[in-house]
Design an enzyme around this catalytic site. Structure first.
Site, PDB file in Angstrom:
ATOM      1  N   GLU A  40      16.712   2.014  -0.618  1.00  0.00           N
ATOM      2  CA  GLU A  40      15.152   1.198  -0.890  1.00  0.00           C
ATOM      3  C   GLU A  40      15.297   0.449  -2.182  1.00  0.00           C
ATOM      4  O   GLU A  40      16.105   0.526  -2.829  1.00  0.00           O
ATOM      5  CB  GLU A  40      14.083   2.026  -0.656  1.00  0.00           C
ATOM      6  CG  GLU A  40      13.815   2.195   0.793  1.00  0.00           C
ATOM      7  CD  GLU A  40      13.502   0.933   1.168  1.00  0.00           C
ATOM      8  OE1 GLU A  40      13.579  -0.508   0.857  1.00  0.00           O
ATOM      9  OE2 GLU A  40      12.396   0.900   2.222  1.00  0.00           O
ATOM     10  N   ASP A  41      15.174  -1.160  -1.713  1.00  0.00           N
ATOM     11  CA  ASP A  41      14.633  -2.403  -3.028  1.00  0.00           C
ATOM     12  C   ASP A  41      13.576  -2.032  -3.605  1.00  0.00           C
ATOM     13  O   ASP A  41      13.477  -1.714  -5.024  1.00  0.00           O
ATOM     14  CB  ASP A  41      14.693  -3.251  -2.137  1.00  0.00           C
ATOM     15  CG  ASP A  41      14.182  -3.708  -1.158  1.00  0.00           C
ATOM     16  OD1 ASP A  41      13.455  -2.764  -0.868  1.00  0.00           O
ATOM     17  OD2 ASP A  41      14.386  -4.476  -0.749  1.00  0.00           O
ATOM     18  N   ASP A  59       6.605  -0.313  -2.294  1.00  0.00           N
ATOM     19  CA  ASP A  59       5.125  -1.070  -3.203  1.00  0.00           C
ATOM     20  C   ASP A  59       4.078  -0.488  -2.530  1.00  0.00           C
ATOM     21  O   ASP A  59       3.643   0.686  -3.031  1.00  0.00           O
ATOM     22  CB  ASP A  59       5.460  -2.203  -2.028  1.00  0.00           C
ATOM     23  CG  ASP A  59       4.192  -3.444  -2.997  1.00  0.00           C
ATOM     24  OD1 ASP A  59       3.726  -3.342  -3.865  1.00  0.00           O
ATOM     25  OD2 ASP A  59       4.205  -4.499  -1.456  1.00  0.00           O
ATOM     26  N   PHE A  72       5.079  -9.611  -7.870  1.00  0.00           N
ATOM     27  CA  PHE A  72       6.246 -10.098  -6.783  1.00  0.00           C
ATOM     28  C   PHE A  72       7.964 -10.796  -7.287  1.00  0.00           C
ATOM     29  O   PHE A  72       6.931 -11.396  -8.088  1.00  0.00           O
ATOM     30  CB  PHE A  72       5.207 -10.999  -5.824  1.00  0.00           C
ATOM     31  CG  PHE A  72       6.801 -11.269  -4.163  1.00  0.00           C
ATOM     32  CD1 PHE A  72       6.132 -10.369  -3.362  1.00  0.00           C
ATOM     33  CD2 PHE A  72       7.253 -12.359  -4.365  1.00  0.00           C
ATOM     34  CE1 PHE A  72       6.759 -10.278  -2.565  1.00  0.00           C
ATOM     35  CE2 PHE A  72       7.882 -11.822  -3.763  1.00  0.00           C
ATOM     36  CZ  PHE A  72       7.670 -10.978  -1.885  1.00  0.00           C
ATOM     37  N   ARG A  95      17.562 -14.361  -3.040  1.00  0.00           N
ATOM     38  CA  ARG A  95      18.375 -13.027  -2.851  1.00  0.00           C
ATOM     39  C   ARG A  95      19.499 -12.730  -3.603  1.00  0.00           C
ATOM     40  O   ARG A  95      19.878 -11.783  -4.257  1.00  0.00           O
ATOM     41  CB  ARG A  95      19.280 -12.411  -1.411  1.00  0.00           C
ATOM     42  CG  ARG A  95      17.702 -12.039  -0.424  1.00  0.00           C
ATOM     43  CD  ARG A  95      18.098 -11.366   1.110  1.00  0.00           C
ATOM     44  NE  ARG A  95      17.511 -11.672   2.206  1.00  0.00           N
ATOM     45  CZ  ARG A  95      16.463 -10.552   1.938  1.00  0.00           C
ATOM     46  NH1 ARG A  95      15.836  -9.306   1.420  1.00  0.00           N
ATOM     47  NH2 ARG A  95      15.776 -10.701   3.601  1.00  0.00           N
TER      48      ARG A  95
END
Ligand code: IMP
Ligand code: MG
Length: 193
Positions: free
Chosen positions: A110-111, A114, A163, A176
């Site tokens: 996973e990136d 959250d 964020f 990205r």
């Protein structure tokens, strides 16, 4: 034709970025460590890495080049935040795996974790398919934002509640390509600075 000199300048620091949270050398170092952990953990074992599109593609691409043991890869896609910056808690599968995972050792790549809703949902879904093992490797973790309890086996960096974009992570599908993890200027997503 002359060979251009590599020059480091501020061009790489995008004007929409307020702060670099994790720079390129730190990412490179940590990804190598994470790859080594998988080399040790899954030596002489079956291993299928499952990347969750699209945010984890850069991490996945670098991670598998840090892995020297035989392994396979596959991809899934879930619905993301859309245009906002906070989780709805609703997860939708946009693309499923191409392969069966029954009896296999799975590492979900996973990136960022959250609220945990995306991961929680995926873990439930994949567990139903009866893999031999199912573990999670996330590049980034925002522990303060967690809304459900989940176990993340390996984390690249724990980060504060900001964020972030870059190294695969987006805001409205942009940024990205940035080689570092950076905090977006609040003005970009409409908050006062
Ligand atoms: P969760 O379901 O709230 O844990 O959110 C997980 C997904 O939301 C991640 O896979 C990202 O695609 C996205 N996300 C969460 N935080 C960020 C962020 O800071 N920047 C970019 N995307 C994020
Ligand atoms: Mg996203």
């Amino acid at each position: 034709m002359s060979i251009p000199h590599a020059v480091f300048d501020k061009v790489s620091l995008h004007e929409d970025i307020a702060q670099v949270l994790v720079d390129e050398p730190s990412i490179r170092r940590r990804v190598r460590e994470l790859g080594d952990m998988l080399n040790r953990e899954y030596a002489r074992q079956d291993l299928l890495l499952v990347s969750v599109l699209k945010g984890s593609i850069i991490f996945m691409a670098d991670l598998i080049r840090a892995i020297t043991i035989p392994h396979e890869i596959d991809f899934m896609a879930t619905s993301s935040y859309g245009a906002g910056t906070s989780s709805s808690g609703i997860v939708r599968i946009l693309k499923d795996l191409n392969t069966s995972i029954e009896g296999r050792n799975i590492v979900l790549v996973e990136d960022i974790i959250d609220s945990g809703h995306t991961l929680g949902y995926l873990m439930r879904l994949l567990r139903e398919r009866q893999p031999a093992s199912l573990r999670v490797m996330a590049l980034l973790d925002k522990p303060d934002r967690r809304e459900i309890e989940i176990q993340v086996d390996w984390v690249g960096f724990a980060i504060p509640n900001e964020f972030v974009v870059g190294y695969g992570l987006d805001f409205n599908e942009l940024y990205r390509n940035l080689p570092f993890i950076g905090v977006l200027k609040p003005s970009i997503y409409g908050a006062p600075e």
